[in-house]
Design a protein around this motif. Structure first.
Motif, PDB file in Angstrom:
ATOM      1  N   ARG A  79       0.822  -1.223   0.000  1.00 19.12           N
ATOM      2  CA  ARG A  79       0.000   0.000   0.000  1.00 19.12           C
ATOM      3  C   ARG A  79       0.856   1.274   0.000  1.00 19.12           C
ATOM      4  O   ARG A  79       0.552   2.243  -0.672  1.00 19.12           O
ATOM      5  N   ASP A  80       1.945   1.265   0.779  1.00 15.48           N
ATOM      6  CA  ASP A  80       2.811   2.445   0.831  1.00 15.48           C
ATOM      7  C   ASP A  80       3.995   2.335  -0.133  1.00 15.48           C
ATOM      8  O   ASP A  80       4.892   3.176  -0.118  1.00 15.48           O
ATOM      9  N   GLY A  81       4.021   1.293  -0.928  1.00 22.93           N
ATOM     10  CA  GLY A  81       5.148   1.093  -1.832  1.00 22.93           C
ATOM     11  C   GLY A  81       6.203   0.217  -1.182  1.00 22.93           C
ATOM     12  O   GLY A  81       6.791   0.589  -0.176  1.00 22.93           O
ATOM     13  N   HIS A  82       6.414  -0.962  -1.734  1.00 24.47           N
ATOM     14  CA  HIS A  82       7.414  -1.890  -1.194  1.00 24.47           C
ATOM     15  C   HIS A  82       8.729  -1.653  -1.929  1.00 24.47           C
ATOM     16  O   HIS A  82       8.805  -1.816  -3.151  1.00 24.47           O
ATOM     17  N   PRO A  83       9.782  -1.225  -1.204  1.00 21.56           N
ATOM     18  CA  PRO A  83      11.032  -0.885  -1.894  1.00 21.56           C
ATOM     19  C   PRO A  83      11.783  -2.109  -2.421  1.00 21.56           C
ATOM     20  O   PRO A  83      11.887  -3.123  -1.740  1.00 21.56           O
ATOM     21  N   SER A 140      17.218  -7.018  -4.163  1.00 20.42           N
ATOM     22  CA  SER A 140      16.423  -7.493  -3.035  1.00 20.42           C
ATOM     23  C   SER A 140      15.619  -6.306  -2.496  1.00 20.42           C
ATOM     24  O   SER A 140      15.377  -5.340  -3.216  1.00 20.42           O
ATOM     25  N   THR A 141      15.270  -6.371  -1.221  1.00 16.11           N
ATOM     26  CA  THR A 141      14.591  -5.249  -0.607  1.00 16.11           C
ATOM     27  C   THR A 141      15.470  -4.723   0.531  1.00 16.11           C
ATOM     28  O   THR A 141      16.646  -5.097   0.629  1.00 16.11           O
ATOM     29  N   VAL A 142      14.927  -3.826   1.330  1.00 15.16           N
ATOM     30  CA  VAL A 142      15.681  -3.268   2.454  1.00 15.16           C
ATOM     31  C   VAL A 142      15.000  -3.670   3.758  1.00 15.16           C
ATOM     32  O   VAL A 142      13.854  -4.116   3.759  1.00 15.16           O
ATOM     33  N   LEU A 172      24.698  -5.900   3.822  1.00 17.82           N
ATOM     34  CA  LEU A 172      23.795  -7.047   3.845  1.00 17.82           C
ATOM     35  C   LEU A 172      23.273  -7.325   5.245  1.00 17.82           C
ATOM     36  O   LEU A 172      23.985  -7.171   6.231  1.00 17.82           O
ATOM     37  N   GLU A 173      22.014  -7.753   5.289  1.00 22.01           N
ATOM     38  CA  GLU A 173      21.447  -8.279   6.523  1.00 22.01           C
ATOM     39  C   GLU A 173      20.532  -9.436   6.130  1.00 22.01           C
ATOM     40  O   GLU A 173      20.067  -9.495   5.006  1.00 22.01           O
ATOM     41  N   VAL A 204      18.731  -9.153   2.560  1.00 22.44           N
ATOM     42  CA  VAL A 204      18.177  -7.812   2.322  1.00 22.44           C
ATOM     43  C   VAL A 204      19.289  -6.798   2.637  1.00 22.44           C
ATOM     44  O   VAL A 204      20.389  -7.185   3.034  1.00 22.44           O
ATOM     45  N   PHE A 205      18.996  -5.530   2.490  1.00 21.34           N
ATOM     46  CA  PHE A 205      20.031  -4.519   2.737  1.00 21.34           C
ATOM     47  C   PHE A 205      19.600  -3.543   3.817  1.00 21.34           C
ATOM     48  O   PHE A 205      18.430  -3.200   3.943  1.00 21.34           O
TER      49      PHE A 205
END
Ligand SMILES: [Zn+2]
Length: 149
Positions: free
Chosen positions: A92-96, A112-114, A131-132, A143-144
């Protein structure tokens, strides 16, 4: 790395949607150990991702998986407003979605995403990240997160 049918089936069960094949199996096997592995040429040292059986620079077949640092900068940034349902994803709020250029080599990139708590102000092209690992549906996912330059 020895071939093992049972191990391969487990990999396909865990990452079915990713299209596991002979070239990328080591990468996904690494994810289960929370290690980001990419193919590297044993002859000229060039990294290659997605994995290919042959080095695009020197045509060597001597490609082996090695772990990358996971440090890099945001090269491309998108916001998805629709997509397949996924644990912890709210469109809804935009998935990065970020494509990160890794410090190992120019144009060596991983998408990937954050992290959920990634500061909005830091989400921009050129931003330094590292990276995480998070768990999504019980499977480790790289993810980052933001880092100081
Ligand atoms: Zn090479």
């Amino acid at each position: 790395m020895p071939e093992n049918r049972e191990d391969d089936q487990q990999l396909i069960d865990r990452f079915g949607g990713h299209g596991i094949n002979r070239d990328n199996a080591a990468h996904f096997r690494g994810r289960l150990e929370r290690r980001l592995l990419m193919s590297r040429c044993g002859d000229c040292g060039r990294w290659q991702h997605p994995s290919r059986p042959m080095c695009p620079d020197c045509w060597s077949w001597n490609m082996t998986p090695e772990e990358v640092s996971g440090r890099g900068t945001i090269h491309l940034l998108m916001e998805l407003h629709q997509g397949p349902p996924a644990e912890g994803v709210d469109y809804r709020d935009g998935h990065p979605v970020v494509t990160v250029e890794l410090e190992e080599q120019p144009a060596l990139r991983f998408t990937s995403t954050v992290t959920a708590d990634f500061p909005d102000d830091d989400l921009e092209i050129g931003a330094p990240v590292e990276l995480e690992w998070i768990d999504r549906d019980g499977t480790p996912m790289p993810v980052f997160r933001t880092r100081s330059a």
